[in-house]
Structure formats: structure tokens, C-alpha cells
Enzyme design. Structure first.
Site, PDB file in Angstrom:
ATOM      1  CE  LYS A 277      66.201  92.800  34.550  1.00 34.08           C
ATOM      2  NZ  LYS A 277      65.850  91.892  35.628  1.00 34.08           N
TER       3      LYS A 277
ATOM      4  CB  CYS B 103      70.907  92.714  38.222  1.00 36.56           C
ATOM      5  SG  CYS B 103      70.980  91.192  37.264  1.00 36.56           S
TER       6      CYS B 103
HETATM    7  N1  LIG Z   1      72.104  87.248  36.803  1.00 39.07           N
HETATM    8  C1  LIG Z   1      70.878  87.674  37.028  1.00 39.07           C
HETATM    9  O1  LIG Z   1      70.336  87.561  38.128  1.00 39.07           O
HETATM   10  C2  LIG Z   1      70.077  88.324  35.923  1.00 39.07           C
HETATM   11  C3  LIG Z   1      68.695  88.503  36.093  1.00 39.07           C
HETATM   12  C4  LIG Z   1      67.973  89.090  35.059  1.00 39.07           C
HETATM   13  C5  LIG Z   1      68.613  89.523  33.920  1.00 39.07           C
HETATM   14  N2  LIG Z   1      69.969  89.364  33.792  1.00 39.07           N
HETATM   15  C6  LIG Z   1      70.595  89.810  32.545  1.00 39.07           C
HETATM   16  O2  LIG Z   1      70.790  88.677  31.703  1.00 39.07           O
HETATM   17  C7  LIG Z   1      72.003  88.798  30.956  1.00 39.07           C
HETATM   18  C8  LIG Z   1      72.918  87.623  31.248  1.00 39.07           C
HETATM   19  O3  LIG Z   1      73.288  87.680  32.615  1.00 39.07           O
HETATM   20  P1  LIG Z   1      73.985  86.446  33.340  1.00 39.07           P
HETATM   21  O4  LIG Z   1      74.105  86.824  34.775  1.00 39.07           O
HETATM   22  O5  LIG Z   1      73.300  85.191  32.954  1.00 39.07           O
HETATM   23  O6  LIG Z   1      75.432  86.498  32.646  1.00 39.07           O
HETATM   24  P2  LIG Z   1      76.660  85.486  32.808  1.00 39.07           P
HETATM   25  O7  LIG Z   1      77.861  86.311  32.778  1.00 39.07           O
HETATM   26  O8  LIG Z   1      76.408  84.572  33.965  1.00 39.07           O
HETATM   27  O9  LIG Z   1      76.580  84.595  31.486  1.00 39.07           O
HETATM   28  C9  LIG Z   1      76.779  85.095  30.197  1.00 39.07           C
HETATM   29  C10 LIG Z   1      77.287  83.966  29.323  1.00 39.07           C
HETATM   30  O10 LIG Z   1      77.322  84.398  27.962  1.00 39.07           O
HETATM   31  C11 LIG Z   1      78.396  83.730  27.333  1.00 39.07           C
HETATM   32  N3  LIG Z   1      78.703  84.375  26.052  1.00 39.07           N
HETATM   33  C12 LIG Z   1      79.368  85.538  25.801  1.00 39.07           C
HETATM   34  N4  LIG Z   1      79.404  85.761  24.470  1.00 39.07           N
HETATM   35  C13 LIG Z   1      78.754  84.761  23.868  1.00 39.07           C
HETATM   36  C14 LIG Z   1      78.456  84.449  22.518  1.00 39.07           C
HETATM   37  N5  LIG Z   1      78.831  85.239  21.504  1.00 39.07           N
HETATM   38  N6  LIG Z   1      77.764  83.313  22.244  1.00 39.07           N
HETATM   39  C15 LIG Z   1      77.375  82.494  23.253  1.00 39.07           C
HETATM   40  N7  LIG Z   1      77.637  82.735  24.552  1.00 39.07           N
HETATM   41  C16 LIG Z   1      78.310  83.857  24.853  1.00 39.07           C
HETATM   42  C17 LIG Z   1      79.496  83.801  28.378  1.00 39.07           C
HETATM   43  O11 LIG Z   1      80.524  82.875  28.132  1.00 39.07           O
HETATM   44  C18 LIG Z   1      78.696  83.488  29.654  1.00 39.07           C
HETATM   45  O12 LIG Z   1      78.689  82.098  29.909  1.00 39.07           O
HETATM   46  C19 LIG Z   1      72.584  90.155  31.355  1.00 39.07           C
HETATM   47  O13 LIG Z   1      72.153  91.127  30.453  1.00 39.07           O
HETATM   48  C20 LIG Z   1      71.964  90.411  32.726  1.00 39.07           C
HETATM   49  O14 LIG Z   1      71.888  91.783  33.027  1.00 39.07           O
HETATM   50  C21 LIG Z   1      70.700  88.751  34.766  1.00 39.07           C
END
Ligand SMILES: NC(=O)c1ccc[n+]([C@@H]2O[C@H](COP(=O)([O-])OP(=O)(O)OC[C@H]3O[C@@H](n4cnc5c(N)ncnc54)[C@H](O)[C@@H]3O)[C@@H](O)[C@H]2O)c1
Length: 452
Positions: free
Chosen positions: A210, A266
Site C-alpha cells: 500500500k 493519503c
Molecule cells: N480516503 C482515501 O482515499 C483512502 C484510500 C485508501 C486507504 N485509506 C486509508 O484508510 C483509512 C481510513 O481513511 P478514511 O479516509 O476513510 O478516514 P476517515 O477519517 O474518513 O474516517 C475514519 C472514521 O473512523 C472513525 N473512528 C475513529 N475511531 C474509531 C473507533 N474506535 N471505532 C469506530 N470508528 C472509529 C472516525 O469517527 C471516522 O468516521 C486510513 O488509514 C487511510 O489512510 C484512505
């Protein structure tokens, strides 16, 4: 199959909805009560094409459940997906506190064997950390319970996240357990029909895959921006160079667009996190450090052009009180995500120099308002045309589709001085010149030089 997702953000919500749409039952757990309440009312917290209908349909069919009750999530399924955020820590490394918190939650409520799947982007070694976290908690509770931790990184792109999850290029499964592999294959079978997309490897390789993917893409962008700066210096046109090199299939046309820098949730954080990982191992990643610093410099590029044009070196007050129309706030089109967006660097530099901004973005205005609140030097306008009214100049930060063919006559008549600073090279310099608009774009030496 039954699946639980923790973290209902860009990744969790989209992947949960897509899995539900394929027929799986998905329990979505988030700690954000307001988000969960809204989702139950059919209000989708993010903008992603196609997501609203998909979530509403599957929620109404009962295949998606939204809750803040983590215990319910643990009991719901044997497959437990962790998709919480991994934001940069103070030193730039990935902060794992949310991931480990979920691990703790699962360990304290599980009463049957589980497969725990890391979908968040996490540094190499995180699966081991999650394993030891859960093991130490289970030892005290019920040592007979067993579990395995799988790495299944997500490659969706914001702006086309639903389509990416529905038709993934590849599905990476990092596991040493044949049982877990079989279950993961079954889960993703609906997405693996027209060709084999599943690539199974060891956990650490999956975790690194990743980071390697995002760092490679960020490298392509920074490399092209570096070439754009060279083109500017030597009087070449980077757009001609882009066509010239993209036609080589070994290079390809994708991700070689010069611009005002990469942003989003990201690339910046993942490049930074891998730098911290390598630093901590005593290995200096020279390429990644260069990628990061080129991008940092590139985000200042538009303001550099503005400084040159208004000769801020001679008169630092030259743009104080001027109004800049700004088209595009999100870090890229088709999203409302403003995290690390180049527009933010520009906004802050313009404000620092005493200028005002009239901005328009098709989707990111609410987010901009949330970040900056009410300020006298920022007005959010309802249309791109409205943003031009009484402005001194126009700046473009995001290449939204509906900016591609603007009414240049209108731009010319609305602006006090017909000048356009384009961070995305959307137009032909020659055409703008014919239309009597001064045009600054990235890495087109001739057009920039002509204005000096
Ligand atoms: N956004 C992207 O395009 C993308 C693409 C690939 C990978 N990622 C990776 O995926 C992961 C998530 O990214 P995202 O953009 O979806 O994040 P985000 O910030 O949009 O969402 C994260 C969510 O997790 C929740 N959360 C925090 N602690 C929690 C807990 N203990 N229990 C349940 N929920 C909890 C938060 O309230 C939030 O709603 C990251 O590691 C990111 O690097 C993101």
C-alpha cells in the site's frame, strides 16, 4: 457473509456499501454519534459519486446496519474490518491509536473466533502489533479464543471510490493462514469474476504494498512537477513534454500531469509515514524525501506567479485589498475533501499578503466553511461566474469538469485585469493570448517568460 466495519469514513462507508450491494450483511460501527444518526436518516456525510443511492438502497434492504455500539459490531460477524483513520502523528509517522483502540474493543467483546482485517493504511508491523494487543487482552479473558489478523489494504481513489471498489484492479490479501485466505476469497468472489484479481502474500509485504503504491504515484507527480520547473527555466512547454514521454508505454500517460502539487488524505501522509519508518530503521529514503520537498515547494507555485506578476518583491503591499476569484477548493475533482489541498496553501498566502478571496467549488464549500469559519477575507460564491464579480484576477486550483470550457469573454469583462493563474494547465496558452487574457500555467516556459 456477515461483516463488521469499524470506521465509517471514505473507506469504511464505501467498502461497506459495496459489499452490502453484492449481497453481504454489513454492520457499520463508528464512534461519531452524529455521523451514525445522519446515516440512519439517509444523510451521507461525504460526497462521492454514486454513494448516496448505494447506501440508501442497501440500508432500506436491511443489508447495512449503522451503530455506535461496538459490542454489537463484535457479536455481529466473524469478519471484523478495521477502517479507522491513521493520521500523521506529531513526527509524521502513522498514528495507530485508533487502530489499536478497535483491536482492544474486539478483544474485550469477542466470544467466538474472529478474522480481523486491517483495511486502514498502516506501517509494516502493525498486524503484529494488533495481534499482540489482542493476545495480551484475551489471555486475561479467555485464552481459548483464537483469531488471525489479515492485511487487506484499500486502493480506492476519492472521486471514483464506489466504482473502484466495485471493480478493483487488485485485491491484496496479506495472510499466512490458509483458512483466513479461503474466507477472504469467498468474501471478494463477487468482485473477482472477470479475471483473477486476488493477490495473496505475507502480511508485511501486503502492508508495504500500500505504501509503495502511494509513494510511487506521489513520485510520478513530483517528478513531473520537477520537470515542469525545468521546462520553465529552459523555455520548454511541459505539456508538449508530457505528450512526448507519455506515449512511451513504459511511462504511460497516467499521473504525469504537472500542477500545483498533490494533496488529500493519503499521499502526503503516506509518503511522510514511510519516511519516518525508514528513518527509524536507520535507512535514509532519499527519493521519498525529495518527493515530499518538491511537493511542498510546488504548492507555493501559484503564489509565486502571483508575486511575480504583481511584483511583490518591490512592493509587498501590492495585492493588499485586491480580490482574487478562486475556482476549485478540493484537493482534486469529484470530492469535497480539503485535507492537504493546494488551495489551502494559496488561500493562506493570499490572506497573509492582505488579499481577499471569492471562491467557488462544486462540492467543497461546506468543508471550506467548516475549516475556516466566517472571515472577512473569504466569500464563498454560489457559482463560478459569481466568484468573478469585481475580482482582480482568477486562480484555478482544482480541475473540475465544469471549469474546462468557461466563457472567456465573461472572465475578461468581469475581472479588473484579465489575468488567470492556472494550477492545473486547463487551457491552451495561445488561445488565452488571442482572447487577451494573461495566462500563467505550470511549466510552460514560453507563456510565463513572455510576461516577465
Ligand atoms: N480516503 C482515501 O482515499 C483512502 C484510500 C485508501 C486507504 N485509506 C486509508 O484508510 C483509512 C481510513 O481513511 P478514511 O479516509 O476513510 O478516514 P476517515 O477519517 O474518513 O474516517 C475514519 C472514521 O473512523 C472513525 N473512528 C475513529 N475511531 C474509531 C473507533 N474506535 N471505532 C469506530 N470508528 C472509529 C472516525 O469517527 C471516522 O468516521 C486510513 O488509514 C487511510 O489512510 C484512505
Amino acid at each position: 457473509m456477515k461483516v463488521t466495519f469499524y470506521g465509517i469514513g471514505y473507506v469504511g462507508l464505501v467498502q461497506a456499501a459495496v459489499l452490502a450491494d453484492a449481497g453481504h450483511d454489513v454492520c457499520c460501527v463508528d464512534v461519531d454519534q452524529e455521523k451514525i444518526d445522519k446515516l440512519k436518516e439517509g444523510v451521507i456525510p461525504i460526497y462521492e459519486p454514486g454513494l448516496t443511492a448505494l447506501v440508501q438502497e442497501n440500508y432500506n434492504q436491511g443489508r447495512l446496519i449503522f451503530t455506535t455500539d461496538a459490542k454489537q459490531g463484535v457479536e455481529f460477524a466473524d469478519l471484523q474490518f478495521i477502517a479507522v483513520g491513521t493520521p500523521p502523528d506529531e513526527d509524521g509517522s502513522a498514528d495507530l491509536k485508533y487502530v489499536l483502540k478497535v483491536a482492544e474493543t474486539i478483544a474485550s467483546h469477542m466470544t467466538s473466533n474472529k478474522i480481523i482485517i486491517n483495511k486502514s493504511t498502516v506501517p509494516v508491523g502493525t498486524a503484529d502489533k494488533v495481534t499482540s494487543h489482542i493476545t495480551s487482552r484475551l489471555e486475561a479473558r479467555d485464552p481459548r479464543l483464537s483469531f488471525s489478523v489479515v492485511s487487506n489494504p484499500e486502493f480506492l481513489k476519492e472521486g471514483s471510490a464506489v466504482a473502484d471498489c466495485q471493480k478493483p484492479d487488485r485485491i491484496i490479501i496479506g495472510t499466512e493462514s490458509s483458512e483466513a485466505e479461503e474466507v477472504m476469497r469467498e468474501l471478494y468472489a463477487p468482485f473477482n469474476r472477470n479475471r483473477e484479481k486476488i493477490i495473496v502474500m505475507d502480511v508485511r509485504s501486503a502492508e508495504l504494498t500500500k505504501y509503495a503504491a502511494n509513494c510511487m504515484l506521489a513520485t510520478k507527480i513530483s517528478f513531473m512537477n520537477e520537470m515542469a520547473n525545468v521546462a520553465e527555466q529552459v523555455g520548454a512547454d511541459i505539456e508538449a513534454v508530457r505528450h512526448g514521454i507519455g506515449s512511451d508505454p513504459r511511462i504511460g500517460y497516467q499521473f504525469i500531469y504537472p500542477g500545483c502539487g498533490y494533496g488529500g488524505s493519503c499521499f502526503p501522509k503516506d509518503v511522510q509515514a514511510l519516511i519516518r519508518t525508514t528513518d527509524s530503521l536507520g535507512y535514509e529514503s532519499q527519493i521519498l524525501k525529495a518527493v515530499e520537498s518538491v511537493n511542498y515547494r510546488q504548492k507555493n507555485k501559484l503564489f509565486e506567479y502571483i508575486s511575480k506578476h504583481y511584483q511583490l518583491d518591490k512592493n509587498p503591499q501590492a495585492i493588499a485589498g485586491k480580490t482574487f476569484a478562486l475556482w476549485g477548493l478540493s484537493f482534486k475533482p469529484n470530492t469535497d475533501d480539503m485535507r492537504e489541498a493546494p488551495s489551502r496553501v494559496l488561500l493562506e498566502l493570499l490572506w497573509k499578503a492582505g488579499a481577499k478571496v471569492q471562491a467557488f467549488d462544486p462540492e467543497a464549500m461546506e468543508e471550506t466553511q467548516r475549516i475556516y469559519g466566517n472571515r472577512v477575507d473569504l466569500t464563498l460564491m454560489g457559482t463560478k461566474e459569481a466568484a468573478l464579480a469585481n475580482a482582480d484576477a482568477l486562480v484555478i486550483c482544482t480541475e473540475w469538469k465544469n471549469f474546462r470550457a468557461p466563457d472567456f469573454e465573461n472572465i475578461k469583462s468581469e475581472l479588473a485585469e484579465p489575468v488567470l493563474f492556472d494550477g492545473r494547465n486547463m487551457f491552451e496558452p495561445k488561445i488565452l493570448e488571442e482572447k487577451g487574457i494573461q495566462y500563467f500555467s505550470i511549466g510552460r516556459g514560453l507563456s510565463v517568460k513572455g510576461k516577465e
